[in-house]
Enzyme design. Sequence first.
Site, PDB file in Angstrom:
ATOM      1  N   ARG A   1      33.305  45.806  49.344  1.00 12.34           N
ATOM      2  CA  ARG A   1      32.459  45.824  50.553  1.00 12.34           C
ATOM      3  C   ARG A   1      33.115  45.028  51.675  1.00 12.34           C
ATOM      4  O   ARG A   1      33.749  43.997  51.416  1.00 12.34           O
ATOM      5  CB  ARG A   1      31.084  45.218  50.257  1.00 12.34           C
ATOM      6  CG  ARG A   1      30.267  46.064  49.318  1.00 12.34           C
ATOM      7  CD  ARG A   1      28.901  45.431  49.050  1.00 12.34           C
ATOM      8  NE  ARG A   1      28.488  45.746  47.701  1.00 12.34           N
ATOM      9  CZ  ARG A   1      27.819  44.923  46.910  1.00 12.34           C
ATOM     10  NH1 ARG A   1      27.465  43.724  47.326  1.00 12.34           N
ATOM     11  NH2 ARG A   1      27.493  45.296  45.689  1.00 12.34           N
TER      12      ARG A   1
ATOM     13  N   ARG B   1      15.293  42.563  35.714  1.00 15.32           N
ATOM     14  CA  ARG B   1      15.917  42.301  37.006  1.00 15.32           C
ATOM     15  C   ARG B   1      15.430  43.360  37.987  1.00 15.32           C
ATOM     16  O   ARG B   1      15.585  44.561  37.757  1.00 15.32           O
ATOM     17  CB  ARG B   1      17.428  42.382  36.888  1.00 15.32           C
ATOM     18  CG  ARG B   1      18.066  42.140  38.225  1.00 15.32           C
ATOM     19  CD  ARG B   1      19.475  42.630  38.253  1.00 15.32           C
ATOM     20  NE  ARG B   1      20.060  42.288  39.541  1.00 15.32           N
ATOM     21  CZ  ARG B   1      21.043  42.961  40.089  1.00 15.32           C
ATOM     22  NH1 ARG B   1      21.555  43.986  39.461  1.00 15.32           N
ATOM     23  NH2 ARG B   1      21.515  42.599  41.243  1.00 15.32           N
TER      24      ARG B   1
ATOM     25  N   HIS C   1      21.408  38.321  45.197  1.00 10.00           N
ATOM     26  CA  HIS C   1      21.952  37.352  44.220  1.00 10.00           C
ATOM     27  C   HIS C   1      21.041  36.126  44.104  1.00 10.00           C
ATOM     28  O   HIS C   1      21.489  35.058  43.699  1.00 10.00           O
ATOM     29  CB  HIS C   1      23.345  36.820  44.641  1.00 10.00           C
ATOM     30  CG  HIS C   1      24.456  37.804  44.555  1.00 10.00           C
ATOM     31  ND1 HIS C   1      25.496  37.816  45.467  1.00 10.00           N
ATOM     32  CD2 HIS C   1      24.727  38.790  43.675  1.00 10.00           C
ATOM     33  CE1 HIS C   1      26.346  38.763  45.163  1.00 10.00           C
ATOM     34  NE2 HIS C   1      25.907  39.387  44.076  1.00 10.00           N
TER      35      HIS C   1
ATOM     36  N   ASN D   1      18.420  44.659  32.512  1.00  5.44           N
ATOM     37  CA  ASN D   1      18.853  45.140  33.832  1.00  5.44           C
ATOM     38  C   ASN D   1      19.033  46.649  33.723  1.00  5.44           C
ATOM     39  O   ASN D   1      19.977  47.136  33.090  1.00  5.44           O
ATOM     40  CB  ASN D   1      20.168  44.452  34.217  1.00  5.44           C
ATOM     41  CG  ASN D   1      20.612  44.812  35.622  1.00  5.44           C
ATOM     42  OD1 ASN D   1      20.011  45.663  36.289  1.00  5.44           O
ATOM     43  ND2 ASN D   1      21.666  44.166  36.076  1.00  5.44           N
TER      44      ASN D   1
ATOM     45  N   GLU E   1      22.424  34.803  35.069  1.00  4.51           N
ATOM     46  CA  GLU E   1      21.215  35.450  35.587  1.00  4.51           C
ATOM     47  C   GLU E   1      20.287  35.892  34.459  1.00  4.51           C
ATOM     48  O   GLU E   1      19.064  35.832  34.593  1.00  4.51           O
ATOM     49  CB  GLU E   1      21.610  36.656  36.451  1.00  4.51           C
ATOM     50  CG  GLU E   1      22.208  36.234  37.782  1.00  4.51           C
ATOM     51  CD  GLU E   1      23.001  37.326  38.469  1.00  4.51           C
ATOM     52  OE1 GLU E   1      24.179  37.524  38.081  1.00  4.51           O
ATOM     53  OE2 GLU E   1      22.470  37.969  39.375  1.00  4.51           O
TER      54      GLU E   1
END
Length: 395
Positions: free
Chosen positions: A236, A88, A177, A7, A379
């Site tokens: 957020r 990713r 996601h 990533n 992930e």
Amino acid sequence: MKILSVNAGSSSLKFTLIELPAKDVIASGLFEKIGLNDSCYTIKYNGEKITTNEILPDHSVAVRKLIDALINMHIISSLEEIEGVGHRMVHGGQEFSKSVILTEDVLERISKYNDLAPLHNPANIMGVRAFMKVLPNTLQVGVFDTAFHTTMAEKEFLYPVPYEWYEKYNVRKYGFHGTSHRYINKTISELLNRNDLKVISCHIGNGGSITAIDSGKVVDTSMGFTPLAGIMMGTRSGDIDASILEYMNNKTGKSVSELTNELNKKSGLLGVSGISSDSRDVEQAALNGNPRAILAQEMYAQKIANYIAMYNNLLNGADVITLTAGVGENSKTMRKMILDRISSLGVKIDEEKNDFRGELRLITTDDSKIPVYVVPTDEELMIALDTMELALKNE
Ligand code: AMP
């Protein structure tokens, strides 16, 4: 086979070296502050954590250091032992519906979506190019956060705005996601031995999204054009009335981009509680009776519960609800608060079963109308599995 799951951010590079099909993590680590004077990297191997302070002018140098370290630490004996690198990638637009082998042509196509993810996609692409330079003969695979959501129908992904916003400017819901939701769906489908499950997958970490899945296909998801939409998150806001931007611009003179930054970085649990974006801090403050921490927790749980109820309706009754990521896997308090708010769906929490963290477990009573499972996400493993699949096909 050994696969690297990567990533890359604008100044960082996270990696996990995984042995497949055994799914064993061999080593993992993080390169930080790439391009700055105080860069360093940490490698975890055999229960040890080694940090090296060294100037890393760019991602290619970081990748070179990574490969050298893996060889010097006898984690691998040669470059060829790494049979694939899975990256990713945040945004594949509506074009990339599954993971792909990365070539220069494909990178060009992905870079068309840089406008849609300006903070992430260019950094992801930079990471891929660095690996292509250092490991030119190794398979590179792109795994997109958006790909799993490309099954959404137009009636779900369109916003009710002038149609040309979509036609001319690609304004639509993309969802994020996706790699996590796909991993969760795969895990719960394998556990329950069914491939026709209607799943409501709740990824609740610092970022958060809820996804409605029917028989392995996403029907709807809570994040939108960007990861700002949907449920309330650590920093957020989630869904708000778009008119607030113009109103606040008039009132404060702050630009749309300054205000959007506040919606991304200063809102959510942090904004409401005024304490922290970290749910552990907010939980502690709520326990101490801080009214804004209590308010933040209640809002957080309620907004997740509302999405679950909405998706239960959309799916015409879910078979299973899953909770994952930092909060979903670890916070029994937040899990209870959420489940208490969906009792109208016949969901009943078993508080004894809920008393744990970080494992795959059922947390509802036997007579709960919908079972709820905590399913730890992975992930990195999902990225590695996709890379293995393409490596085997490519042989
Ligand atoms: P993630 O983005 O998935 O890494 O999740 C980060 C979030 O998980 C943060 O808000 C953390 O506070 C939360 N988290 C991690 N561990 C715990 C815990 N033991 N209890 C409550 N929240 C936790």
